[in-house]
Design an enzyme around this catalytic site. Structure first.
Site, PDB file in Angstrom:
ATOM      1  N   TYR A 144     -14.495 -12.447 -16.557  1.00 32.08           N
ATOM      2  CA  TYR A 144     -14.740 -11.834 -15.245  1.00 32.08           C
ATOM      3  C   TYR A 144     -15.905 -12.565 -14.610  1.00 32.08           C
ATOM      4  O   TYR A 144     -15.993 -12.839 -13.358  1.00 32.08           O
ATOM      5  CB  TYR A 144     -14.845 -10.377 -15.221  1.00 32.08           C
TER       6      TYR A 144
ATOM      7  N   LYS B 165     -10.136   5.212 -10.686  1.00 36.19           N
ATOM      8  CA  LYS B 165      -9.580   6.171  -9.598  1.00 36.19           C
ATOM      9  C   LYS B 165      -7.911   6.313  -9.718  1.00 36.19           C
ATOM     10  O   LYS B 165      -7.331   5.655 -10.576  1.00 36.19           O
ATOM     11  CB  LYS B 165     -10.036   5.228  -8.476  1.00 36.19           C
TER      12      LYS B 165
ATOM     13  N   SER C  41     -17.975  -0.869  -3.870  1.00 36.43           N
ATOM     14  CA  SER C  41     -18.560  -1.727  -4.916  1.00 36.43           C
ATOM     15  C   SER C  41     -17.670  -2.678  -5.579  1.00 36.43           C
ATOM     16  O   SER C  41     -16.968  -2.208  -6.596  1.00 36.43           O
ATOM     17  CB  SER C  41     -19.159  -0.658  -5.894  1.00 36.43           C
TER      18      SER C  41
ATOM     19  N   LYS D 209      -6.919   5.302  -0.822  1.00 35.38           N
ATOM     20  CA  LYS D 209      -7.329   3.822  -0.245  1.00 35.38           C
ATOM     21  C   LYS D 209      -6.674   2.580  -0.869  1.00 35.38           C
ATOM     22  O   LYS D 209      -6.510   1.602  -0.257  1.00 35.38           O
ATOM     23  CB  LYS D 209      -8.876   3.823  -0.185  1.00 35.38           C
TER      24      LYS D 209
ATOM     25  N   ARG E 295      -8.315  -5.812  -5.446  1.00 35.58           N
ATOM     26  CA  ARG E 295      -6.878  -6.251  -6.075  1.00 35.58           C
ATOM     27  C   ARG E 295      -5.742  -5.745  -5.403  1.00 35.58           C
ATOM     28  O   ARG E 295      -4.621  -6.331  -5.252  1.00 35.58           O
ATOM     29  CB  ARG E 295      -6.764  -5.737  -7.494  1.00 35.58           C
ATOM     30  N   ASN E 296      -5.696  -4.415  -4.881  1.00 35.78           N
ATOM     31  CA  ASN E 296      -4.574  -3.938  -4.073  1.00 35.78           C
ATOM     32  C   ASN E 296      -4.336  -4.643  -2.830  1.00 35.78           C
ATOM     33  O   ASN E 296      -3.137  -4.924  -2.470  1.00 35.78           O
ATOM     34  CB  ASN E 296      -4.952  -2.513  -3.835  1.00 35.78           C
TER      35      ASN E 296
END
Length: 329
Positions: free
Chosen positions: A48, A107, A139, A192, A256-257
């Site tokens: 990452y 989430k 964030s 979201k 990512r979404n």
């Protein structure tokens, strides 16, 4: 100094470990990826963050839950993808013989019960949970890791508990603001991610700022309407976990979404799924939420069109056009 165990060695778990170590806490990390574990022992997480180093090597790092429990952490942070929450907690409870505080940063909604995760987690942990809080807000992990100024909400029915957890994290670049609306914050957190896929589709197909601004306004309206239907408080949409997180997740390629939505518009759903190797929480949540809003008869054009593209073979190119046909106040 608190003793804190983080369950999950991904981007977010590592970034939060860095914040907590910066603040001088005893930090343990548990994960199942041996490469990430070995990297962390060398003060980095290459997958990452490349060659960027953590502030120090975590105090404990292991693939075994029992190793993490040796120092009896006061706090456990649940930082695994939502599909692994239950199996991770089940594994922990087999060896946990005392009560502790839990902090959830995952989430979405529990796909088995349609509950917000805080409710399901509390039920699973039972009397071994001294208190649970949820951390949500705008964030991106990479920006927290780089110490960019970040403000999130820490959500708990108990403000003193929220404040205690906030003090673990608060420093010069990371700030937590306590609020009580668990339902509203977590519903927004799930919605979201779904909406970000739709916004990614719209952004990929329409460079017009008029179009993008209108779609973002509609997203916010739909999320607010659905959130209040579930019992969330009106003011929550204005919080960092509300409009802040909506804007972050629905407009930037680091989401990512959102990136997945752009890819869907470019190559189609099936190919986008094949090309994507990350957990897309919004994709997993879309079916759950679409079913709920149908039962509750909530008019939500963007959410419905996102579902139609992902699961009903609707062409992404028609996304905004179809919304324009059915949008009402």
């Amino acid at each position: 100094m608190a003793k804190i165990a983080i369950l999950g060695t991904g981007a977010w778990g590592t970034a939060l470990a860095n914040v907590l170590m910066e603040n001088g806490h005893f930090v343990s990390l548990w994960g199942i990826d041996s490469k990430e574990i070995n990297d962390l022992k060398k003060q980095k997480n290459t997958r990452y963050y490349g060659k960027q180093k953590l502030v120090r090597i975590p105090n404990k790092i292991s693939t075994k839950i029992t190793d993490i429990l040796q120092n009896k952490p006061n706090f456990f942070i649940i930082a695994v993808p939502s599909v692994y929450i239950k199996s991770t907690i089940s594994g922990l409870l087999k060896s946990l013989d005392y009560s502790a505080y839990f902090i959830n940063v995952s989430k979405g909604l529990d796909p088995e019960t349609n509950n917000i995760w805080s409710k399901s987690i509390k039920q699973m942990i039972g009397n071994k949970c001294k208190g649970l809080v949820t951390l949500i807000g705008p964030s991106f992990a990479i920006e927290v890791f780089r110490k960019e100024p970040t403000i999130v909400n820490v959500i708990s029915h108990s403000i003193p508990l929220g404040r205690m957890v906030a003090l673990l994290f608060n420093n010069s670049y990371f700030k937590c603001i306590e609020i009580k609306d668990e339902v509203g914050a977590e519903i927004i957190g799930a919605l979201k991610n779904v909406m970000a896929i739709g916004m990614g589709i719209a952004y990929q197909l329409h460079a017009s700022i008029n179009t993008r601004a209108a779609m973002l306004a509609q997203v916010t309206k739909e999320i607010n309407k659905i959130m209040k239907t579930f019992g969330g408080e009106s003011d929550t949409i204005t919080q960092f976990c509300g409009i802040g997180d909506i804007y972050l997740t629905c407009t930037d390629i680091k989401s990512r979404n959102f990136s997945f939505g752009k890819l869907v518009a470019e190559v189609g759903v099936n190919q986008a799924l094949k090309l994507n190797h990350k957990t897309i929480e919004g994709y997993l949540a879309t079916k759950i939420i679409a079913k709920i809003i149908k039962i509750k008869k909530i008019h939500a054009p963007i959410l419905n069109e996102t579902y139609r593209v992902l699961f009903d073979h609707e062409q992404p190119k028609n996304f905004v056009k179809n919304i324009m046909k059915i949008i009402i106040d």
